[in-house]
Design a protein around this motif. Sequence first.
Motif, PDB file in Angstrom:
ATOM      1  N   ASP A 168       0.845  -1.197   0.000  1.00 47.23           N
ATOM      2  CA  ASP A 168       0.000   0.000   0.000  1.00 47.23           C
ATOM      3  C   ASP A 168       0.879   1.246   0.000  1.00 47.23           C
ATOM      4  O   ASP A 168       0.537   2.250  -0.607  1.00 47.23           O
ATOM      5  CB  ASP A 168      -0.895   0.039   1.244  1.00 47.23           C
ATOM      6  CG  ASP A 168      -1.849  -1.132   1.295  1.00 47.23           C
ATOM      7  OD1 ASP A 168      -2.333  -1.554   0.234  1.00 47.23           O
ATOM      8  OD2 ASP A 168      -2.108  -1.633   2.408  1.00 47.23           O
ATOM      9  N   VAL A 169       1.992   1.164   0.743  1.00 47.14           N
ATOM     10  CA  VAL A 169       2.910   2.293   0.887  1.00 47.14           C
ATOM     11  C   VAL A 169       4.319   1.826   0.584  1.00 47.14           C
ATOM     12  O   VAL A 169       4.743   0.763   1.039  1.00 47.14           O
ATOM     13  CB  VAL A 169       2.859   2.869   2.322  1.00 47.14           C
ATOM     14  CG1 VAL A 169       3.938   3.914   2.532  1.00 47.14           C
ATOM     15  CG2 VAL A 169       1.488   3.449   2.631  1.00 47.14           C
ATOM     16  N   ILE A 170       5.030   2.620  -0.199  1.00 47.71           N
ATOM     17  CA  ILE A 170       6.462   2.432  -0.430  1.00 47.71           C
ATOM     18  C   ILE A 170       7.123   3.707   0.043  1.00 47.71           C
ATOM     19  O   ILE A 170       6.877   4.780  -0.520  1.00 47.71           O
ATOM     20  CB  ILE A 170       6.779   2.180  -1.915  1.00 47.71           C
ATOM     21  CG1 ILE A 170       6.080   0.919  -2.400  1.00 47.71           C
ATOM     22  CG2 ILE A 170       8.285   2.103  -2.123  1.00 47.71           C
ATOM     23  CD1 ILE A 170       6.216   0.678  -3.889  1.00 47.71           C
ATOM     24  N   TYR A 171       7.924   3.594   1.084  1.00 45.77           N
ATOM     25  CA  TYR A 171       8.568   4.777   1.660  1.00 45.77           C
ATOM     26  C   TYR A 171      10.071   4.660   1.450  1.00 45.77           C
ATOM     27  O   TYR A 171      10.736   3.885   2.128  1.00 45.77           O
ATOM     28  CB  TYR A 171       8.232   4.900   3.149  1.00 45.77           C
ATOM     29  CG  TYR A 171       8.495   6.267   3.717  1.00 45.77           C
ATOM     30  CD1 TYR A 171       7.494   7.225   3.746  1.00 45.77           C
ATOM     31  CD2 TYR A 171       9.755   6.604   4.201  1.00 45.77           C
ATOM     32  CE1 TYR A 171       7.727   8.486   4.252  1.00 45.77           C
ATOM     33  CE2 TYR A 171       9.997   7.866   4.710  1.00 45.77           C
ATOM     34  CZ  TYR A 171       8.985   8.798   4.733  1.00 45.77           C
ATOM     35  OH  TYR A 171       9.222  10.051   5.238  1.00 45.77           O
ATOM     36  N   LEU A 172      10.594   5.420   0.489  1.00 43.41           N
ATOM     37  CA  LEU A 172      12.023   5.429   0.204  1.00 43.41           C
ATOM     38  C   LEU A 172      12.676   6.475   1.104  1.00 43.41           C
ATOM     39  O   LEU A 172      12.327   7.647   1.069  1.00 43.41           O
ATOM     40  CB  LEU A 172      12.269   5.766  -1.266  1.00 43.41           C
ATOM     41  CG  LEU A 172      13.717   5.724  -1.737  1.00 43.41           C
ATOM     42  CD1 LEU A 172      14.274   4.296  -1.677  1.00 43.41           C
ATOM     43  CD2 LEU A 172      13.820   6.261  -3.163  1.00 43.41           C
ATOM     44  N   TRP A 173      13.609   6.021   1.918  1.00 39.15           N
ATOM     45  CA  TRP A 173      14.263   6.912   2.873  1.00 39.15           C
ATOM     46  C   TRP A 173      15.374   7.699   2.189  1.00 39.15           C
ATOM     47  O   TRP A 173      16.019   7.190   1.275  1.00 39.15           O
ATOM     48  CB  TRP A 173      14.839   6.097   4.035  1.00 39.15           C
ATOM     49  CG  TRP A 173      13.764   5.478   4.861  1.00 39.15           C
ATOM     50  CD1 TRP A 173      13.233   4.239   4.702  1.00 39.15           C
ATOM     51  CD2 TRP A 173      13.068   6.071   5.956  1.00 39.15           C
ATOM     52  NE1 TRP A 173      12.256   4.024   5.636  1.00 39.15           N
ATOM     53  CE2 TRP A 173      12.135   5.129   6.417  1.00 39.15           C
ATOM     54  CE3 TRP A 173      13.158   7.302   6.592  1.00 39.15           C
ATOM     55  CZ2 TRP A 173      11.286   5.385   7.498  1.00 39.15           C
ATOM     56  CZ3 TRP A 173      12.312   7.556   7.666  1.00 39.15           C
ATOM     57  CH2 TRP A 173      11.392   6.606   8.104  1.00 39.15           C
ATOM     58  N   PRO A 174      15.606   8.932   2.646  1.00 35.24           N
ATOM     59  CA  PRO A 174      16.735   9.694   2.086  1.00 35.24           C
ATOM     60  C   PRO A 174      18.047   8.968   2.359  1.00 35.24           C
ATOM     61  O   PRO A 174      18.177   8.269   3.363  1.00 35.24           O
ATOM     62  CB  PRO A 174      16.695  11.024   2.846  1.00 35.24           C
ATOM     63  CG  PRO A 174      15.381  11.075   3.536  1.00 35.24           C
ATOM     64  CD  PRO A 174      14.879   9.672   3.667  1.00 35.24           C
ATOM     65  N   LYS A 175      18.996   9.158   1.453  1.00 36.47           N
ATOM     66  CA  LYS A 175      20.299   8.534   1.658  1.00 36.47           C
ATOM     67  C   LYS A 175      20.934   9.109   2.917  1.00 36.47           C
ATOM     68  O   LYS A 175      20.807  10.297   3.207  1.00 36.47           O
ATOM     69  CB  LYS A 175      21.223   8.798   0.466  1.00 36.47           C
ATOM     70  CG  LYS A 175      20.821   8.057  -0.774  1.00 36.47           C
ATOM     71  CD  LYS A 175      21.807   8.309  -1.897  1.00 36.47           C
ATOM     72  CE  LYS A 175      21.404   7.533  -3.140  1.00 36.47           C
ATOM     73  NZ  LYS A 175      22.343   7.753  -4.242  1.00 36.47           N
ATOM     74  N   ARG A 176      21.607   8.236   3.641  1.00 34.08           N
ATOM     75  CA  ARG A 176      22.331   8.687   4.832  1.00 34.08           C
ATOM     76  C   ARG A 176      23.621   9.351   4.368  1.00 34.08           C
ATOM     77  O   ARG A 176      24.369   8.780   3.578  1.00 34.08           O
ATOM     78  CB  ARG A 176      22.660   7.518   5.746  1.00 34.08           C
ATOM     79  CG  ARG A 176      21.429   6.867   6.356  1.00 34.08           C
ATOM     80  CD  ARG A 176      21.849   5.720   7.250  1.00 34.08           C
ATOM     81  NE  ARG A 176      20.722   4.893   7.594  1.00 34.08           N
ATOM     82  CZ  ARG A 176      20.115   4.919   8.787  1.00 34.08           C
ATOM     83  NH1 ARG A 176      20.545   5.736   9.716  1.00 34.08           N
ATOM     84  NH2 ARG A 176      19.103   4.128   9.031  1.00 34.08           N
ATOM     85  N   GLU A 177      23.859  10.522   4.870  1.00 38.56           N
ATOM     86  CA  GLU A 177      25.081  11.233   4.530  1.00 38.56           C
ATOM     87  C   GLU A 177      26.173  10.838   5.499  1.00 38.56           C
ATOM     88  O   GLU A 177      25.964  10.807   6.708  1.00 38.56           O
ATOM     89  CB  GLU A 177      24.860  12.746   4.587  1.00 38.56           C
ATOM     90  CG  GLU A 177      23.832  13.244   3.590  1.00 38.56           C
ATOM     91  CD  GLU A 177      24.238  13.020   2.146  1.00 38.56           C
ATOM     92  OE1 GLU A 177      25.434  13.143   1.836  1.00 38.56           O
ATOM     93  OE2 GLU A 177      23.354  12.711   1.330  1.00 38.56           O
ATOM     94  N   ARG A 178      27.325  10.547   4.967  1.00 37.47           N
ATOM     95  CA  ARG A 178      28.466  10.218   5.807  1.00 37.47           C
ATOM     96  C   ARG A 178      29.154  11.517   6.197  1.00 37.47           C
ATOM     97  O   ARG A 178      29.483  12.339   5.346  1.00 37.47           O
ATOM     98  CB  ARG A 178      29.436   9.313   5.060  1.00 37.47           C
ATOM     99  CG  ARG A 178      30.573   8.881   5.923  1.00 37.47           C
ATOM    100  CD  ARG A 178      31.552   8.032   5.130  1.00 37.47           C
ATOM    101  NE  ARG A 178      32.765   7.905   5.873  1.00 37.47           N
ATOM    102  CZ  ARG A 178      33.191   6.783   6.413  1.00 37.47           C
ATOM    103  NH1 ARG A 178      32.504   5.682   6.240  1.00 37.47           N
ATOM    104  NH2 ARG A 178      34.305   6.741   7.087  1.00 37.47           N
ATOM    105  N   VAL A 179      29.354  11.695   7.477  1.00 33.72           N
ATOM    106  CA  VAL A 179      29.985  12.901   7.984  1.00 33.72           C
ATOM    107  C   VAL A 179      31.261  12.514   8.705  1.00 33.72           C
ATOM    108  O   VAL A 179      31.249  11.688   9.616  1.00 33.72           O
ATOM    109  CB  VAL A 179      29.040  13.652   8.962  1.00 33.72           C
ATOM    110  CG1 VAL A 179      29.731  14.878   9.526  1.00 33.72           C
ATOM    111  CG2 VAL A 179      27.747  14.022   8.260  1.00 33.72           C
ATOM    112  N   ASP A 180      32.367  13.088   8.290  1.00 36.51           N
ATOM    113  CA  ASP A 180      33.637  12.876   8.977  1.00 36.51           C
ATOM    114  C   ASP A 180      33.846  14.024   9.956  1.00 36.51           C
ATOM    115  O   ASP A 180      33.854  15.196   9.562  1.00 36.51           O
ATOM    116  CB  ASP A 180      34.810  12.834   7.982  1.00 36.51           C
ATOM    117  CG  ASP A 180      34.768  11.599   7.107  1.00 36.51           C
ATOM    118  OD1 ASP A 180      34.294  10.559   7.583  1.00 36.51           O
ATOM    119  OD2 ASP A 180      35.212  11.688   5.950  1.00 36.51           O
TER     120      ASP A 180
END
Length: 161
Positions: A135-147
Amino acid sequence: MTRRLIATGIATVLLAACATQPKPLQGQFDALTPHQAVVGDHTGASVRWGGRIIRTEPRPDRTCFEVISTKLNTDGRPVWASDDTWGRFIACRTGFYDPALFEPNREVTFTGRIEGYEKRKVEGYAYDFPRVAADVIYLWPKRERVDVVTRPSPWPWAWGW
């Protein structure tokens, strides 16, 4: 007075718990993993499953996703760092979902009902996949890698001598 404070505290906690998940992912779902769904016949069960996309398969009338399932955190997002997988599943929804956007290793959460089971090969192994009518497809934002880079303080007395 004490009862009013307790009631207010409970109401605040309940509202905060509801507000943590994106609205499309909220609801009541069966506590069932894809692995458990294959062991017994759970056709028709309402589920919220998520994980990492393995493959996106556009078809003439719908798009199907092969997903490796992981635990979901409190907001419904798949736990990325977990090697504790719950098996694989297939989720299908009417329409076209671009494989360039829904690419391998993207995090996604689905809600829907188990509509059946499908046998496919994973390498040479015959694997039973529960198939979800999403019923729902929820694509999550890409995780940003932070140094995080720490530099020494510009004051010599803060260096620890």
